[in-house]
Design a protein around this motif. Sequence first.
Motif, PDB file in Angstrom:
ATOM      1  N   HIS A  75       0.863  -1.177   0.000  1.00 14.92           N
ATOM      2  CA  HIS A  75       0.000   0.000   0.000  1.00 14.92           C
ATOM      3  C   HIS A  75       0.903   1.231   0.000  1.00 14.92           C
ATOM      4  O   HIS A  75       1.784   1.373   0.851  1.00 14.92           O
ATOM      5  CB  HIS A  75      -0.907  -0.025   1.239  1.00 14.92           C
TER       6      HIS A  75
ATOM      7  N   ALA B 155      -2.087   0.716  -4.947  1.00 10.25           N
ATOM      8  CA  ALA B 155      -1.458  -0.598  -4.787  1.00 10.25           C
ATOM      9  C   ALA B 155      -0.237  -0.674  -5.703  1.00 10.25           C
ATOM     10  O   ALA B 155      -0.308  -0.308  -6.879  1.00 10.25           O
ATOM     11  CB  ALA B 155      -2.445  -1.709  -5.139  1.00 10.25           C
TER      12      ALA B 155
ATOM     13  N   TYR C 225      -8.144  -2.472  -0.439  1.00  9.54           N
ATOM     14  CA  TYR C 225      -8.533  -1.258   0.291  1.00  9.54           C
ATOM     15  C   TYR C 225      -9.155  -1.617   1.642  1.00  9.54           C
ATOM     16  O   TYR C 225      -8.933  -0.933   2.656  1.00  9.54           O
ATOM     17  CB  TYR C 225      -9.510  -0.457  -0.563  1.00  9.54           C
TER      18      TYR C 225
ATOM     19  N   TRP D  35      -6.243  -2.485   4.081  1.00  2.00           N
ATOM     20  CA  TRP D  35      -5.258  -1.474   4.416  1.00  2.00           C
ATOM     21  C   TRP D  35      -5.682  -0.695   5.662  1.00  2.00           C
ATOM     22  O   TRP D  35      -6.865  -0.622   6.013  1.00  2.00           O
ATOM     23  CB  TRP D  35      -5.065  -0.503   3.254  1.00  2.00           C
TER      24      TRP D  35
END
Length: 272
Positions: free
Chosen positions: A98, A112, A172, A175
């Motif tokens: 990330h 990414a 997402y 993260w």
Amino acid sequence: MMLRPRWIGALLFALALAAGFAALGQWQLERAIESGKAVVAPTESVLPLAQVAKPNGPMTDKSVGQLVEFTGTFVAGDEQLLYDRINFGKTGWWVVSHVDVDGGDGHRIALAVARGWAPDEATAKSVMAQLAEQPEAPQKIVGRLLPDEQPQVPDDKKNPTAMKTVGVGQLYNLWTGVDGMDVYNAYVVDRTPAAGLDTIDSPPPIQQAELNWLNVFYAAEWIIFAGFAIFLWYRLVRDAKQREDEERELAAEAAAGSGPGDGARAHAGNVE
């Protein structure tokens, strides 16, 4: 028959006409082949990421495969493993990180980045552990921009979180610190792999133009016309020969019908 000056001249004209048609056919075929050649897209000039893609939106066709550069910070501990990734014909693992991209004025955008390829899971996990311990600092990153991949159900039912595709939405959700952040619906393959990983094979995209079948059709038409010109000459010569043969046969039959007997009878009639 064919050696008569008239037919020799006609043959030369037919050959010239056929050559012209054949030349036109070759020209049309060359155009069709030229339009169907694979064209390498102009993606190898490194451009700023902000110029190529926008967050929270789809990629354009021109941006797919483009080499980009940007300044970003790798978020330690947000690395993920992807399995069944083929690299130069071998199956292995990707390490995907990330990155918080500097969008200017303190604006951060999540992205990414595929850091590299490993031949086995143990190597990939070892590198991932090392990356999780590295200090976070802005750095310049150069790589190839590729579109988001659709998530797939993992093959191993015992490991439901395992990933084999770069699904940005799935990443997402894994993260940290990204709530409310903008995100690129794409990922970047880092041109410089992390220590311990191999470079990911990421060639430039090939844009295959479709073959122009209309030009191919025209080329075939001209070839047919060329053959027809020769065939027409042949038919004219053959028909003329057949007519002459028939005329000779009729003349021979007429000559055979008015033989010596007919002449004697005509003379006797004159005497009477």
